[in-house]
Design an enzyme around this catalytic site. Structure first.
Site, PDB file in Angstrom:
ATOM      1  N   HIS A  18       0.838  -1.197   0.000  1.00 23.41           N
ATOM      2  CA  HIS A  18       0.000   0.000   0.000  1.00 23.41           C
ATOM      3  C   HIS A  18       0.874   1.249   0.000  1.00 23.41           C
ATOM      4  O   HIS A  18       1.952   1.251   0.577  1.00 23.41           O
ATOM      5  CB  HIS A  18      -0.903   0.028   1.237  1.00 23.41           C
ATOM      6  CG  HIS A  18      -1.716  -1.211   1.417  1.00 23.41           C
ATOM      7  ND1 HIS A  18      -2.684  -1.603   0.528  1.00 23.41           N
ATOM      8  CD2 HIS A  18      -1.691  -2.162   2.380  1.00 23.41           C
ATOM      9  CE1 HIS A  18      -3.225  -2.737   0.950  1.00 23.41           C
ATOM     10  NE2 HIS A  18      -2.632  -3.096   2.063  1.00 23.41           N
ATOM     11  N   GLU A  22      -1.599  -0.428   8.065  1.00 22.86           N
ATOM     12  CA  GLU A  22      -2.531  -1.393   8.629  1.00 22.86           C
ATOM     13  C   GLU A  22      -1.811  -2.278   9.622  1.00 22.86           C
ATOM     14  O   GLU A  22      -0.570  -2.332   9.638  1.00 22.86           O
ATOM     15  CB  GLU A  22      -3.158  -2.260   7.527  1.00 22.86           C
ATOM     16  CG  GLU A  22      -2.201  -3.211   6.865  1.00 22.86           C
ATOM     17  CD  GLU A  22      -2.830  -3.919   5.645  1.00 22.86           C
ATOM     18  OE1 GLU A  22      -3.628  -3.295   4.932  1.00 22.86           O
ATOM     19  OE2 GLU A  22      -2.503  -5.089   5.420  1.00 22.86           O
ATOM     20  N   HIS A  27       3.316  -7.512   1.624  1.00 24.07           N
ATOM     21  CA  HIS A  27       2.695  -8.400   2.601  1.00 24.07           C
ATOM     22  C   HIS A  27       1.600  -9.260   1.984  1.00 24.07           C
ATOM     23  O   HIS A  27       1.072  -8.938   0.920  1.00 24.07           O
ATOM     24  CB  HIS A  27       2.106  -7.594   3.762  1.00 24.07           C
ATOM     25  CG  HIS A  27       1.027  -6.629   3.327  1.00 24.07           C
ATOM     26  ND1 HIS A  27       1.313  -5.389   2.818  1.00 24.07           N
ATOM     27  CD2 HIS A  27      -0.321  -6.733   3.312  1.00 24.07           C
ATOM     28  CE1 HIS A  27       0.185  -4.765   2.522  1.00 24.07           C
ATOM     29  NE2 HIS A  27      -0.831  -5.566   2.800  1.00 24.07           N
ATOM     30  N   ARG A  42      -1.287  -4.706  -6.209  1.00 24.97           N
ATOM     31  CA  ARG A  42      -1.057  -6.147  -6.217  1.00 24.97           C
ATOM     32  C   ARG A  42       0.252  -6.426  -6.944  1.00 24.97           C
ATOM     33  O   ARG A  42       0.402  -6.083  -8.115  1.00 24.97           O
ATOM     34  CB  ARG A  42      -2.243  -6.822  -6.912  1.00 24.97           C
ATOM     35  CG  ARG A  42      -2.526  -8.211  -6.440  1.00 24.97           C
ATOM     36  CD  ARG A  42      -3.805  -8.773  -7.064  1.00 24.97           C
ATOM     37  NE  ARG A  42      -5.004  -8.352  -6.378  1.00 24.97           N
ATOM     38  CZ  ARG A  42      -6.080  -7.826  -6.976  1.00 24.97           C
ATOM     39  NH1 ARG A  42      -6.117  -7.662  -8.274  1.00 24.97           N
ATOM     40  NH2 ARG A  42      -7.131  -7.478  -6.270  1.00 24.97           N
TER      41      ARG A  42
HETATM   42 ZN    ZN Z   1      -2.871  -4.920   3.012  1.00 27.74          ZN
END
Ligand code: ZN
Length: 323
Positions: free
Chosen positions: A108, A126, A183, A203
């Site tokens: 991200h 996150e 991740h 992605r």
């Molecule tokens: Zn994520």
């Protein structure tokens, strides 16, 4: 169980229970129904957006003075509920993820990159509190290339084992995923995720998986190469070392959020939060602010609620925005 409210707490400052929003995902399963008792749509369901005001899943208030309103409406029209919190959108998003399969390898952006390249969206920091991990389950957190060129070369060569930092995952582990950290949650793991209210995901790799229609999901390698942090040292474990004090363990405190695990065995009272807090009951049953609660309940503690009285045998994950 008693439903008597704290008499010092006006109905407008009572706990705000919200209804989750569910998202089908190709990697999802059925545990959100089997283990949390939620009524979920048919098919593989990967994500429960438990406390969210994001346009892709804006939770409805389940009861009380604001019943039926969306959380975003409270943020926009009743800012007094959130104390001195600022910003044009509710800042946090709490999810439960059920990974029956592997999530894509992803990364991200931070706020600056997202603002410039994603139409003013927030970036995404996150973190994951692991609710369940099957024996032998693993998780990808971080990568080993030290430069953009090295990363791109390893992708070209398909050297995923050499590139990705994959570590064992256990129930009760905790992982902070800063922007720029490659991740993936992998099969056999359920997590409670606390994140910035953002839906921007790049992605990197999707294991060459095919969707039901035979196509592959879109990749975003160019953006990924832009945002990956090549200096971050890969971690080796998600074991929580922080000391528990009066049932409370601080899992992380960063610029965007603080997250705590709260264990209740008997009675426990949390001091007032400065602005507001998000709370999720992830195990057990009991009461919170005079309301009967159990595993799978989620609520916002509004500003002015005062101390939060908890009783019973349960575990909660609580988050708030530090100032
Ligand atoms: Zn994520």
């Amino acid at each position: 169980m008693s439903t008597a409210k704290d008499p010092s707490c006006s109905p407008e400052r009572d706990l705000i229970f919200v209804e989750p929003v569910f998202h089908g995902k190709i990697w999802g399963g059925r545990r959100l129904q089997e283990e949390f008792g939620y009524q979920i749509p048919d098919g593989p369901v990967g994500e429960c957006w438990a406390i969210s005001a994001h346009p892709a899943g804006d939770c409805r208030v389940a009861s009380g003075a604001f019943e039926g309103k969306r959380l975003s409406e409270l943020w926009d029209g009743h800012r007094e509920l959130f104390g001195g919190a600022t910003g044009d959108r509710f800042p946090l998003l709490v999810k439960i993820l059920d990974a029956e399969g592997d999530l894509s390898i992803q990364v991200h952006p931070d706020d600056a990159y997202a603002a410039e390249h994603e139409g003013g969206s927030l970036g995404k920091c996150e973190c994951w509190y692991v609710l369940h991990a099957d024996p032998g389950a693993t998780i990808v957190v971080g990568q080993r290339a030290r430069s953009r060129e090295e990363f791109a070369r390893k992708v070209e060569e398909g050297d995923w084992d050499g590139l990705l930092n994959e570590v064992p995952v256990h129930t009760g582990d905790f992982f902070q995923i800063d922007p720029g950290t490659v991740h993936a949650i992998k099969a056999g793991t359920m997590v409670l995720e606390t994140q910035q209210s953002s839906d921007v995901t790049y992605r990197v790799w999707d294991y060459d998986r095919l969707q039901a229609d035979g196509s592959k999901r879109e990749l975003h390698l160019a953006q990924s190469l832009d945002v990956i942090d090549y200096d971050a040292e890969p971690i080796s474990s998600g074991h929580v070392d922080a000391r528990e004090a009066d049932g409370v363990t601080e899992l992380v405190s960063c610029e965007r959020y603080a997250v705590e695990r709260v264990r209740v065995a008997g009675e426990r009272t949390l001091p007032p939060f400065r602005d507001f807090a998000c709370a999720s009951v992830v195990d057990g049953t009991g009461s919170a602010g005079g309301h009967a609660v159990g595993k799978g309940d989620h609520f916002v503690v509004p500003s002015g609620h005062g101390r939060l009285a908890l009783a019973g045998r349960m575990e909660l994950v609580v988050s708030y925005v530090p100032r």
